[in-house]
Scaffold this motif. Structure first.
Motif, PDB file in Angstrom:
ATOM      1  N   VAL A  61      41.482  39.225 -20.227  1.00  0.00           N
ATOM      2  CA  VAL A  61      41.775  40.580 -20.702  1.00  0.00           C
ATOM      3  C   VAL A  61      43.229  40.929 -20.392  1.00  0.00           C
ATOM      4  O   VAL A  61      43.673  40.862 -19.247  1.00  0.00           O
ATOM      5  N   LEU A  62      43.964  41.321 -21.436  1.00  0.00           N
ATOM      6  CA  LEU A  62      45.358  41.737 -21.279  1.00  0.00           C
ATOM      7  C   LEU A  62      45.467  43.248 -21.137  1.00  0.00           C
ATOM      8  O   LEU A  62      46.329  43.758 -20.438  1.00  0.00           O
ATOM      9  N   ASN A  63      44.588  43.970 -21.816  1.00  0.00           N
ATOM     10  CA  ASN A  63      44.635  45.430 -21.765  1.00  0.00           C
ATOM     11  C   ASN A  63      43.283  45.978 -22.201  1.00  0.00           C
ATOM     12  O   ASN A  63      42.612  45.385 -23.057  1.00  0.00           O
ATOM     13  N   SER A  64      42.878  47.084 -21.598  1.00  0.00           N
ATOM     14  CA  SER A  64      41.594  47.683 -21.955  1.00  0.00           C
ATOM     15  C   SER A  64      41.657  49.191 -21.779  1.00  0.00           C
ATOM     16  O   SER A  64      41.990  49.685 -20.698  1.00  0.00           O
ATOM     17  N   THR A  65      41.348  49.920 -22.835  1.00  0.00           N
ATOM     18  CA  THR A  65      41.298  51.376 -22.712  1.00  0.00           C
ATOM     19  C   THR A  65      40.100  51.817 -21.882  1.00  0.00           C
ATOM     20  O   THR A  65      40.107  52.916 -21.330  1.00  0.00           O
ATOM     21  N   TYR A  66      39.076  50.985 -21.778  1.00  0.00           N
ATOM     22  CA  TYR A  66      37.909  51.343 -20.964  1.00  0.00           C
ATOM     23  C   TYR A  66      38.291  51.425 -19.486  1.00  0.00           C
ATOM     24  O   TYR A  66      37.777  52.263 -18.739  1.00  0.00           O
ATOM     25  N   GLU A  67      39.196  50.541 -19.055  1.00  0.00           N
ATOM     26  CA  GLU A  67      39.601  50.540 -17.651  1.00  0.00           C
ATOM     27  C   GLU A  67      40.455  51.760 -17.319  1.00  0.00           C
ATOM     28  O   GLU A  67      40.390  52.295 -16.218  1.00  0.00           O
ATOM     29  N   SER A  68      41.277  52.187 -18.265  1.00  0.00           N
ATOM     30  CA  SER A  68      42.122  53.359 -18.009  1.00  0.00           C
ATOM     31  C   SER A  68      41.359  54.657 -18.245  1.00  0.00           C
ATOM     32  O   SER A  68      41.772  55.717 -17.778  1.00  0.00           O
ATOM     33  N   GLY A  69      40.231  54.575 -18.968  1.00  0.00           N
ATOM     34  CA  GLY A  69      39.489  55.789 -19.300  1.00  0.00           C
ATOM     35  C   GLY A  69      40.180  56.623 -20.354  1.00  0.00           C
ATOM     36  O   GLY A  69      39.878  57.803 -20.518  1.00  0.00           O
ATOM     37  N   GLN A  70      41.118  56.024 -21.082  1.00  0.00           N
ATOM     38  CA  GLN A  70      41.921  56.763 -22.048  1.00  0.00           C
ATOM     39  C   GLN A  70      41.912  56.037 -23.393  1.00  0.00           C
ATOM     40  O   GLN A  70      42.662  55.077 -23.593  1.00  0.00           O
ATOM     41  N   PRO A  71      41.064  56.479 -24.343  1.00  0.00           N
ATOM     42  CA  PRO A  71      41.093  55.863 -25.671  1.00  0.00           C
ATOM     43  C   PRO A  71      42.469  56.035 -26.312  1.00  0.00           C
ATOM     44  O   PRO A  71      43.221  56.961 -25.978  1.00  0.00           O
ATOM     45  N   THR A  72      42.785  55.138 -27.216  1.00  0.00           N
ATOM     46  CA  THR A  72      44.012  55.274 -27.992  1.00  0.00           C
ATOM     47  C   THR A  72      43.798  56.338 -29.058  1.00  0.00           C
ATOM     48  O   THR A  72      42.833  56.279 -29.818  1.00  0.00           O
ATOM     49  N   ARG A  73      44.693  57.325 -29.101  1.00  0.00           N
ATOM     50  CA  ARG A  73      44.595  58.410 -30.089  1.00  0.00           C
ATOM     51  C   ARG A  73      45.893  58.442 -30.879  1.00  0.00           C
ATOM     52  O   ARG A  73      46.979  58.456 -30.302  1.00  0.00           O
ATOM     53  N   MET A  74      45.774  58.480 -32.180  1.00  0.00           N
ATOM     54  CA  MET A  74      46.989  58.450 -32.998  1.00  0.00           C
ATOM     55  C   MET A  74      46.652  58.806 -34.437  1.00  0.00           C
ATOM     56  O   MET A  74      45.475  58.819 -34.842  1.00  0.00           O
ATOM     57  N   ALA A  75      47.707  59.108 -35.204  1.00  0.00           N
ATOM     58  CA  ALA A  75      47.565  59.196 -36.646  1.00  0.00           C
ATOM     59  C   ALA A  75      47.601  57.771 -37.174  1.00  0.00           C
ATOM     60  O   ALA A  75      48.444  56.964 -36.767  1.00  0.00           O
ATOM     61  N   MET A  76      46.677  57.445 -38.037  1.00  0.00           N
ATOM     62  CA  MET A  76      46.591  56.090 -38.583  1.00  0.00           C
ATOM     63  C   MET A  76      47.905  55.724 -39.275  1.00  0.00           C
ATOM     64  O   MET A  76      48.302  56.372 -40.252  1.00  0.00           O
ATOM     65  N   PRO A  77      48.605  54.714 -38.756  1.00  0.00           N
ATOM     66  CA  PRO A  77      49.882  54.341 -39.371  1.00  0.00           C
ATOM     67  C   PRO A  77      49.678  53.436 -40.580  1.00  0.00           C
ATOM     68  O   PRO A  77      48.560  53.020 -40.888  1.00  0.00           O
TER      69      PRO A  77
END
Length: 321
Positions: A61-77
């Motif tokens: 695993v290189l990165n996980s939003t589950y571990e930070s507790g912070q989903p990625t939120r953005m406008a769909m590019p």
């Protein structure tokens, strides 16, 4: 003609088998949709909130939003290239989940630096779309209002969950903590000697910072960074850091907690978000995230009374009119 069609069908079956059930899309994108709710597909400009795990093809695993507790939120590019991860996300709708495999050579092209020791043929993205707010024909004010209402509701939910997360961490690790009026909880694991630092002193400390999940996000100790497999800048010098106590140079939980430790002592600080990074978070630390720090007070440095005092410049009054 039948033989040709049969050959193409067999070739397609062979490709799917080689790719472990993955389908091949434009630009060489390999994808496997696990859950499809049948909703509208995400379009450019829509607001999306998604959880994502990024792995090597060896499952590191290189990165996980589950571990930070912070989903990625953005406008769909707009996709930057055929077959990139944005193009993959465009195959999904709210509630859908999928795995995408993208050739690492296509990601690290144009001189982009690979992580140290990275040898994986693919980057693997495991994606779960949590929320979609379609832009459609909504005017900007209405669209922005819906997005902000959603973000606030998610923040309120995270804040409500924080006390239970802290309580569970303390119970799971069998800690007998003391609690201050600010909400800082701590346990001295190794007593020290001498005076505790006061406001104006300099604390020299080693530390390891963790999420309550146990994920290490930073440390001043090289062995801990290696153990936690944290990607490290090769120029970084691992050493105790120097902190002016009570000067607001660190989070409030540190400013308070450091004054509880004397030289040689070790402690565990459990710091609620109110005295850490609050509703904003920072880097891998999400909003309303309680933090755990393993601390060692290496030294306490008193100010030098003989140090030259700074010269205060004299203001020349303006000439009288």
């Amino acid at each position: 003609m039948k033989r040709k069609l049969m050959f193409l069908s067999l070739a397609a079956i062979g490709l799917a088998s080689c790719n472990g059930g993955f389908k091949q899309g434009d630009g060489g994108l390999l994808y496997n949709i696990h859950t499809s709710k049948g909703g509208a597909k995400i379009k450019e400009g829509d607001f999306i909130s998604l959880n994502m795990v990024v792995k090597t093809d060896g499952d590191s695993v290189l990165n996980s939003t589950y571990e930070s507790g912070q989903p990625t939120r953005m406008a769909m590019p707009k996709p930057q290239a055929k077959g990139d991860v944005v193009a993959g996300i465009g195959l999904l709708g709210e509630g859908d989940s999928a795995t995408f495999k993208i050739a690492s050579d296509s990601i690290f092209k144009g001189g982009q630096q690979r992580p140290p020791g990275f040898k994986s043929k693919y980057l693997v993205f495991v994606v779960k779309v949590e929320k979609v707010i379609a832009k459609g024909n909504l005017n900007e004010q209405v669209f922005r209002g819906r997005v902000m209402d959603y973000i606030k509701s998610q923040g309120d939910a995270l804040k409500a969950q924080e006390p239970a997360k802290i309580k569970k961490y303390i119970a799971d690790h069998n800690l007998k903590v003391e609690k201050t009026a600010s909400g800082l909880q701590y346990v001295i694991t190794t007593p020290g000697t001498g005076a505790k630092p006061a406001v104006g002193d300099t604390a020299v400390v080693n530390y390891t910072g963790k999420m309550v999940s146990g994920k290490v996000f930073d440390t001043s100790i090289k062995a801990e960074a290696t153990k936690a497999k944290i990607p490290v800048d090769p120029m970084r010098q691992f050493a105790p850091i120097r902190i002016p106590v009570g000067q607001g140079k660190v989070i409030p939980g540190w400013d308070e907690g450091l004054q509880l430790l004397n030289k040689g002592s070790k402690a565990i600080f459990i710091i609620p978000s109110d005295i850490a990074y609050k509703d904003q978070g920072i880097g891998p630390i999400g909003p309303y995230s309680p933090l755990v720090f393993e601390m060692e007070m290496v030294d306490v440095v008193k100010p030098n009374p003989n140090a030259p005092k700074p010269v205060v410049p004299q203001l020349t009054p303006p000439p009288a009119k």
